[in-house]
Motif scaffolding. Structure first.
Motif, PDB file in Angstrom:
ATOM      1  N   LEU A   1       2.176  11.836  -3.162  1.00 33.32           N
ATOM      2  CA  LEU A   1       3.299  12.441  -2.435  1.00 33.32           C
ATOM      3  C   LEU A   1       3.385  13.932  -2.770  1.00 33.32           C
ATOM      4  O   LEU A   1       3.676  14.758  -1.904  1.00 33.32           O
TER       5      LEU A   1
ATOM      6  N   ARG B   1      10.391  10.048   0.285  1.00 33.19           N
ATOM      7  CA  ARG B   1       9.046  10.320   0.799  1.00 33.19           C
ATOM      8  C   ARG B   1       8.203   9.065   0.903  1.00 33.19           C
ATOM      9  O   ARG B   1       7.052   9.129   1.343  1.00 33.19           O
TER      10      ARG B   1
ATOM     11  N   ASP C   1      12.561   7.864   9.459  1.00 31.08           N
ATOM     12  CA  ASP C   1      12.237   9.109   8.753  1.00 31.08           C
ATOM     13  C   ASP C   1      13.360   9.462   7.771  1.00 31.08           C
ATOM     14  O   ASP C   1      14.364  10.059   8.145  1.00 31.08           O
TER      15      ASP C   1
ATOM     16  N   SER D   1       0.896   8.268   7.942  1.00 33.09           N
ATOM     17  CA  SER D   1       1.743   7.683   6.887  1.00 33.09           C
ATOM     18  C   SER D   1       1.082   7.781   5.519  1.00 33.09           C
ATOM     19  O   SER D   1       1.757   7.980   4.515  1.00 33.09           O
ATOM     20  N   LYS D   2      -0.228   7.625   5.474  1.00 30.14           N
ATOM     21  CA  LYS D   2      -0.912   7.711   4.190  1.00 30.14           C
ATOM     22  C   LYS D   2      -1.746   8.990   4.117  1.00 30.14           C
ATOM     23  O   LYS D   2      -2.761   9.066   3.426  1.00 30.14           O
TER      24      LYS D   2
ATOM     25  N   PHE E   1       3.473  11.805   4.590  1.00 30.74           N
ATOM     26  CA  PHE E   1       4.476  10.991   3.897  1.00 30.74           C
ATOM     27  C   PHE E   1       4.694   9.659   4.628  1.00 30.74           C
ATOM     28  O   PHE E   1       4.909   9.663   5.843  1.00 30.74           O
ATOM     29  N   PRO E   2       4.677   8.556   3.910  1.00 33.48           N
ATOM     30  CA  PRO E   2       5.005   7.282   4.554  1.00 33.48           C
ATOM     31  C   PRO E   2       6.465   7.319   5.014  1.00 33.48           C
ATOM     32  O   PRO E   2       7.346   7.603   4.220  1.00 33.48           O
ATOM     33  N   GLY E   3       6.689   7.096   6.280  1.00 31.00           N
ATOM     34  CA  GLY E   3       8.057   7.134   6.800  1.00 31.00           C
ATOM     35  C   GLY E   3       8.415   8.476   7.397  1.00 31.00           C
ATOM     36  O   GLY E   3       9.346   8.579   8.187  1.00 31.00           O
ATOM     37  N   SER E   4       7.706   9.520   7.042  1.00 32.31           N
ATOM     38  CA  SER E   4       8.011  10.836   7.609  1.00 32.31           C
ATOM     39  C   SER E   4       6.763  11.497   8.170  1.00 32.31           C
ATOM     40  O   SER E   4       6.668  12.723   8.237  1.00 32.31           O
TER      41      SER E   4
ATOM     42  N   GLY F   1       0.816  -1.196   0.000  1.00 33.39           N
ATOM     43  CA  GLY F   1       0.000   0.000   0.000  1.00 33.39           C
ATOM     44  C   GLY F   1       0.853   1.251   0.000  1.00 33.39           C
ATOM     45  O   GLY F   1       0.835   2.017   0.960  1.00 33.39           O
ATOM     46  N   LYS F   2       1.600   1.421  -1.061  1.00 34.20           N
ATOM     47  CA  LYS F   2       2.487   2.584  -1.173  1.00 34.20           C
ATOM     48  C   LYS F   2       1.758   3.711  -1.885  1.00 34.20           C
ATOM     49  O   LYS F   2       1.294   3.526  -3.017  1.00 34.20           O
ATOM     50  N   PRO F   3       1.700   4.900  -1.314  1.00 28.50           N
ATOM     51  CA  PRO F   3       1.108   6.027  -2.038  1.00 28.50           C
ATOM     52  C   PRO F   3       1.851   6.275  -3.344  1.00 28.50           C
ATOM     53  O   PRO F   3       3.049   6.049  -3.438  1.00 28.50           O
TER      54      PRO F   3
ATOM     55  N   TYR G   1       7.889   4.529   1.420  1.00 31.60           N
ATOM     56  CA  TYR G   1       8.445   3.414   2.181  1.00 31.60           C
ATOM     57  C   TYR G   1       9.736   2.911   1.546  1.00 31.60           C
ATOM     58  O   TYR G   1       9.929   3.036   0.339  1.00 31.60           O
TER      59      TYR G   1
END
Lengths: 427, 427
Positions: free
Chosen positions: A45, B70, B292, A258-259, A262-265, A38-40, B72
């Motif tokens: 982004l 930005r 991050d 995350s969704k 930003f995923p991860g940030s 499920g990556k945007p 995963y």
């Protein structure tokens, strides 16, 4: 086309030969598409990029309460970000701890803490002979991976369009003190997209657990991730319902941006009772002095409030809808009436869940791979990666473009047909 | 002034009366100063503000390898940030995992993982009757709090100007298989400021642990945090030394940019052998999809390389030196020759460690509090918060201005004198 079930052996063989020709043509295209996670997508982004201008070298870096976000402090998150996520999670601000960039990390830490130090003073799970978790299926592979990693026995609970089979949940939770938790994605569930009914949520709140340290892991990952403006699912507030039912400490709610950003940030949070928070605090303040407050400030200032969040989610929905629609249209066009697969049209979330004929999912995923189409591994949506029917396939439409999704789905349908025919011929 | 030890009872009483008058005057000022924690001061935070302009909405968000920060991915950190921290930690890039904002969090997670799942396949510590850690003292309270939280027995090891008493370390580590770890701050140690000698580092690397799962927790928090340009401490590379000694997996190195960029919004890392990394990966990839990476990119682009980091640390040193100097000058001026306390002039790090007469530290900290001067709780630098001599006080000069530090130190010296006299009169 007529149902595969009504075809003679000869008809199936003829169709198979035609599909195999088609497969060769597709194979020659040398496509490379990833629908595994499920990556945007890139356009999603892009809509969050202005967030990166909100905090710069001339910004006032203090919170509304006057705390400097650049220095140590505020272990439970800055006030304005706690408020923002509280509104998103439909709970009160004092019940929220804003953490780092990952709600999965909070869930993992919550399980680990329970393993090594117990839940609110109960025996640490690592000291018990047996610890069990209920896993509504199909579900989220990363949830199951956490419990698997710590040797927690996972028991599958079937889901229908209203949520998990609550008779089974009640039987296990109320009857077996080794059952310590259940993984839930109550809204736009991963992967089926269904939302728990009011009755299911209330039955959850009214459980009478045999174990005092039983907890509901309520991963509300898609709480505001609607696909349509006109139909937005709502669920009762589980924290309030648990309180009403005399189970105030029974639930941990998780969510993140995350969704959203930003995923991860992004920023993540846990919401739970004040009693649970007091216990968590003891460990969290040993683990970390504080999470990234500058990023919390960035989120709070960019989104401002729940209206800002919802407005932003509308933009995501506009980008996601055509991708979901492309999948649904092609599935409809290619597979309707064939009786070789079923799917649910989701109203939100990140996935479309496909049910093939029993025993076909692994082969379909493998065939797709031959065409350069990467899907989530078949079985991943079940504990231990083992789907007993070998029938569930999770489709993640967010990353490719709508055009790519259409093309990919046509190939997927081709593989479904081919594998189903082989299955029927060998039956 | 003559040594308190040479004063008669009458002289002490007269001096006491005078100091008490002085105390009342100071008390009336209603000062409020915090020297409790190693918090960077406002001027230090200011020098990192330009970092917040490095990433904005028009930035290219991809890494040198072309990965989108930005989204995963890159669970072990983006390449350029791994390289930056590898150079800072004096190790090779493949040995580094860049994590979130807190090295304390990595240490906590490392201890928890060992508790619940063991070290590289050995018996989980939670299944053992007894687990012990060595704690060089005085040391960092937050280290000790982690081991205390998990019921790990802590054994104090005295430190001198070369580091921990290595005879004692060898005796415990090589002789007792329940000893599973030791907390070290090898450079500009918290709180004494001393740096381990080459011999001490090499004796660490050449330990012959009775426990296969013994690990050195090497918190190189102040690796580039020099106070002076002309004297910069160096220590042998512990990872290389351990390899040479046939103990390649014996050490975990931790570091972060908390006191380089922003406390709470920096990046942290663990460096260790590839074998250890492989084991950590299994858990870390279950815990989190990735840290991050936008913040990692921000750091990599702002500092560029190790030269950029060192140039930035020079600016910090310029701001820190006058604060340290203010403390040292006033201590010198007020307490030299009195024989009621000693201190070490540090060449880097964040603290000045003060040794009072035995049994006086708690009382001095309490007296300072009456004047509005908050110090780290006496005893905090020892396991369980118990300093057996009640003599160590950690002074953190970074947060106040140099002027405030001077004033604060004068008050501190006043309290030291007062409490010492009371002690001597009651002896």
């Amino acid at each position: 086309m007529k149902s595969f079930m009504d075809m003679s052996q000869d008809e199936l063989l003829t169709l198979k030969a035609a599909l195999e020709e088609q497969f060769k043509t597709e194979e020659a295209k040398g496509l490379s598409l990833n629908m595994a996670r499920g990556k945007p997508g890139a356009t999603q982004l892009a809509i969050s990029m202005p967030m990166l201008d909100v905090i710069n070298s001339s910004s006032d870096m203090t919170t509304l309460l006057g705390n400097d976000t650049r220095n140590y402090g505020d272990w439970d998150g800055i006030g304005e970000c706690r408020q923002l996520l509280a509104d998103m999670m439909e709970v009160k601000k004092p019940n929220v701890i804003v953490c780092g960039n990952s709600s999965l990390n909070i869930m993992y830490d919550t399980v680990v803490r329970s393993m090594v130090s117990g839940v609110n003073g109960e025996t640490p799970w690592c000291k018990l002979d047996k610890v069990k978790f209920l896993c509504p299926v199909p579900g989220y592979d990363r949830h199951f991976k956490i419990t698997e990693t710590f040797g927690i026995e996972m028991i599958s609970v079937p889901m229908d369009e209203n949520g998990p089979d609550m008779d089974m949940v009640e039987e296990y939770v109320n009857g077996d003190s080794a059952v310590k938790g259940i993984w839930c994605v109550p809204k736009y569930s991963n992967p089926t997209g269904i939302t728990y009914s009011d009755e299911v949520v209330k039955r959850f709140a009214n459980l009478k657990p045999a174990a005092k340290d039983f907890r509901i892991f309520w991963d509300n990952a898609y709480c505001i991730h609607h696909l349509y403006e006109e139909i937005q699912d709502k669920i009762p507030n589980i924290l309030e319902e648990c309180e009403k039912a005399g189970n105030p400490d029974m639930v941990y709610i998780f969510a993140s941006t995350s969704k959203i950003s930003f995923p991860g940030s992004g920023v993540s949070a846990i919401a739970t009772s004040l009693t649970n928070m007091e216990y968590i605090k003891k460990f969290m303040t040993t683990q970390i002095i504080g999470h990234d407050k500058i990023n919390q400030l960035r989120h709070a200032r960019f989104f401002k409030n729940i209206d800002g969040l919802n407005a932003h989610m509308k933009k995501h929905a506009e980008l996601m809808r055509p991708k979901f629609q492309a999948v649904l249209d092609i599935l409809e066009e290619e597979l309707t009436g064939l009786n070789i697969g079923s799917w649910i049209k989701p109203r939100g979330g990140y996935f479309i869940s496909f049910e093939s004929l029993p025993g076909c999912a692994k082969a379909i995923v493998a065939k797709c791979k031959e065409l350069g189409l990467v899907l989530t591994g078949a079985g991943a949506t079940y504990p231990y990666g083992k789907d007993p029917n070998d029938s569930n396939i999770r489709i993640a439409p967010s990353f490719p473009t709508p055009e790519e999704m259409g093309e990919a789905t046509r190939m997927f349908a081709l593989c479904v047909k081919l594998v189903s025919i082989e299955k029927l011929l060998n039956a």
